[in-house]
Design a protein around this motif. Sequence first.
Motif, PDB file in Angstrom:
ATOM      1  N   PRO A 149       1.578   6.446  -7.296  1.00 51.14           N
ATOM      2  CA  PRO A 149       0.272   6.069  -7.857  1.00 51.14           C
ATOM      3  C   PRO A 149       0.206   6.235  -9.372  1.00 51.14           C
ATOM      4  O   PRO A 149       0.744   7.202  -9.926  1.00 51.14           O
ATOM      5  N   ASN A 150      -0.394   5.242 -10.011  1.00 54.79           N
ATOM      6  CA  ASN A 150      -0.681   5.307 -11.442  1.00 54.79           C
ATOM      7  C   ASN A 150       0.532   5.698 -12.288  1.00 54.79           C
ATOM      8  O   ASN A 150       0.427   6.476 -13.243  1.00 54.79           O
ATOM      9  N   LEU A 193       0.362  -0.374 -10.196  1.00 52.58           N
ATOM     10  CA  LEU A 193       1.725  -0.884 -10.048  1.00 52.58           C
ATOM     11  C   LEU A 193       2.013  -1.966 -11.086  1.00 52.58           C
ATOM     12  O   LEU A 193       1.087  -2.566 -11.645  1.00 52.58           O
ATOM     13  N   LYS A 204      -5.259  -1.084  -8.067  1.00 47.26           N
ATOM     14  CA  LYS A 204      -5.705   0.222  -7.552  1.00 47.26           C
ATOM     15  C   LYS A 204      -4.662   1.311  -7.772  1.00 47.26           C
ATOM     16  O   LYS A 204      -5.004   2.452  -8.118  1.00 47.26           O
ATOM     17  N   TYR A 205      -3.405   0.967  -7.576  1.00 42.87           N
ATOM     18  CA  TYR A 205      -2.352   1.973  -7.694  1.00 42.87           C
ATOM     19  C   TYR A 205      -1.618   1.934  -9.035  1.00 42.87           C
ATOM     20  O   TYR A 205      -0.677   2.713  -9.252  1.00 42.87           O
ATOM     21  N   GLU A 228       0.836  -1.205   0.000  1.00 42.62           N
ATOM     22  CA  GLU A 228       0.000   0.000   0.000  1.00 42.62           C
ATOM     23  C   GLU A 228       0.872   1.258   0.000  1.00 42.62           C
ATOM     24  O   GLU A 228       0.610   2.207  -0.745  1.00 42.62           O
ATOM     25  N   GLN A 277       4.823   1.914 -11.608  1.00 39.83           N
ATOM     26  CA  GLN A 277       6.044   1.664 -10.847  1.00 39.83           C
ATOM     27  C   GLN A 277       6.274   0.162 -10.700  1.00 39.83           C
ATOM     28  O   GLN A 277       5.395  -0.592 -10.302  1.00 39.83           O
ATOM     29  N   GLY A 289       2.405   1.843  -3.310  1.00 41.06           N
ATOM     30  CA  GLY A 289       1.394   2.342  -4.240  1.00 41.06           C
ATOM     31  C   GLY A 289       1.058   3.799  -3.999  1.00 41.06           C
ATOM     32  O   GLY A 289       0.900   4.588  -4.950  1.00 41.06           O
ATOM     33  N   GLN A 290       0.935   4.175  -2.741  1.00 39.93           N
ATOM     34  CA  GLN A 290       0.613   5.567  -2.406  1.00 39.93           C
ATOM     35  C   GLN A 290       1.736   6.518  -2.806  1.00 39.93           C
ATOM     36  O   GLN A 290       1.490   7.672  -3.152  1.00 39.93           O
ATOM     37  N   ILE A 310      -4.809  -4.456  -4.896  1.00 38.02           N
ATOM     38  CA  ILE A 310      -3.963  -3.315  -4.516  1.00 38.02           C
ATOM     39  C   ILE A 310      -3.076  -2.916  -5.685  1.00 38.02           C
ATOM     40  O   ILE A 310      -2.890  -1.722  -5.980  1.00 38.02           O
ATOM     41  N   VAL A 311      -2.511  -3.915  -6.357  1.00 36.65           N
ATOM     42  CA  VAL A 311      -1.675  -3.651  -7.530  1.00 36.65           C
ATOM     43  C   VAL A 311      -2.471  -2.882  -8.583  1.00 36.65           C
ATOM     44  O   VAL A 311      -1.996  -1.889  -9.161  1.00 36.65           O
TER      45      VAL A 311
END
Length: 486
Positions: A174-175, A233, A230-231, A167, A178, A170-171, A227-228
């Motif tokens: 983001p997008n 990644l 959402k961000y 998390e 990475q 990702g934060q 999670i992957v």
Amino acid sequence: MKASSSSLAMLMALVSTADAFAPAYRHQAAASSSSSALRAESPPASSNFLTPELAQSCIDAASGTPLYAYSLDTLAKSADDCLAFPNAYGLTVRYAMKACPNGTILKYFLKRGICIDASSGFEVRRAMDYGVPAEKISLSSQELPKDFDELVKLGVKINACSISQLERLGQAFPNSSQKVGVRINPGVGSGGFSSSATGFSKTNVGGPASSFGIWHEQVTDGTVPSIVEKYGLEVERIHTHIGSGSDPAIWQSVAKKSLSFCAIWDTVTALNLGGGYKVGRNPDEKTTDLGEIGAPVADAFKEFAKEHGRELKLEIEPGTYLVANAGALVTAIQDKVSTKSPSGDDGHIFLKMDAGMTDVLRPSLYGAIHPITILPASGKSSDIGTATESVVVVGHCCESGDLMTPKPGEPEALEERSLRTASLGDIAVMDGSGAYCAGMSTKNYNSFPEASEVLVDLDGEVHLIRKRQSLKQIYENECDVPSGVF
């Protein structure tokens, strides 16, 4: 990148079912001892790589004992073995620098083409300070460093070892597609004196009793893929680590299971199969056959390529295998006491070294067994005696647990060793001390300074690679409180 639903379903089904540094090729005959072998054989005239004369040269270079000595010849042989690990489509060897982080050793392995596996942000910075390029460092840590975003930007490869670490990565990015690695706890482990693949052991880092990595069911239930996604990644690497046991059956099983995790993301290009490879420190112990455990894994990579159309690279992270038998703790016998009764039936003869848990913690922590060789104080082979005695070897700390000869796997149980009869001032060499000794000790307990380190080169010349710590260096960071506080 979205996880393939078919791949995820397949995985769930699978999981549910189960110069001075020039390379050297010489090999010196090892002459080590264990508690069992010493009872039946006469003591050796040298340690793994130290004759009395060479041990004395190490002592002279370090200006006394205790000290750690490392054999460049043995380091080279171990590096050769690891770089020849069977693989299908490419291999990256990463040295687990926590095993022995001395800068000279890091530089040697870098020269051999070996990259770095770091376990903390501080290890990352230390390796970089010694010239290791950031892009050659992989970080898998129980504590994500506060400056992880800066390390990522420098090129360090970070494996997310928990849901919260993923998390946070990702934060921070983001997008941005990475690239990240994901460390997964595959549900089983191997290590230590425990035969359990799922129970707790101090050197077992897989299974439900281990906090290392993301539990595999959090991958298969969609938590990690969500999670992957959402961000935004990009998972480029799957990482698993089961411990230091190197049970071939467990290792190969985990390797195949880990490949199934790679099927979830089509962006994965490498599988890192972490875990130490056990080495035989004592004559009655086996050293992991890298070819035996590696060949079936290479075949599994080929099968994966046929099924998924991707040729994955293999990464391994040896620490113990590379340095354990390349190192020895060189000490002096500074005292000898007896608690034997007049009848001789009770009590023990104790040899006290001028080192101990401040230098080699493994016996006190794990009940680990290290070969110990007694050499004459003169440093001359001609002075080696033939008499032996049964003794318990202890360290110099005011600590009853400072025991160098425990029963195997029982750090609180004494075990006598049959060693050459020692006099005060004799040299005691503790072999197998290259890994998790200098880098994992209780240094400065009782205010004992950190020991020196030396390197024995290919010509038998000795080089100082760490100075002995001074007393003042132990407490130089302490601060006084204002007057009047007490």
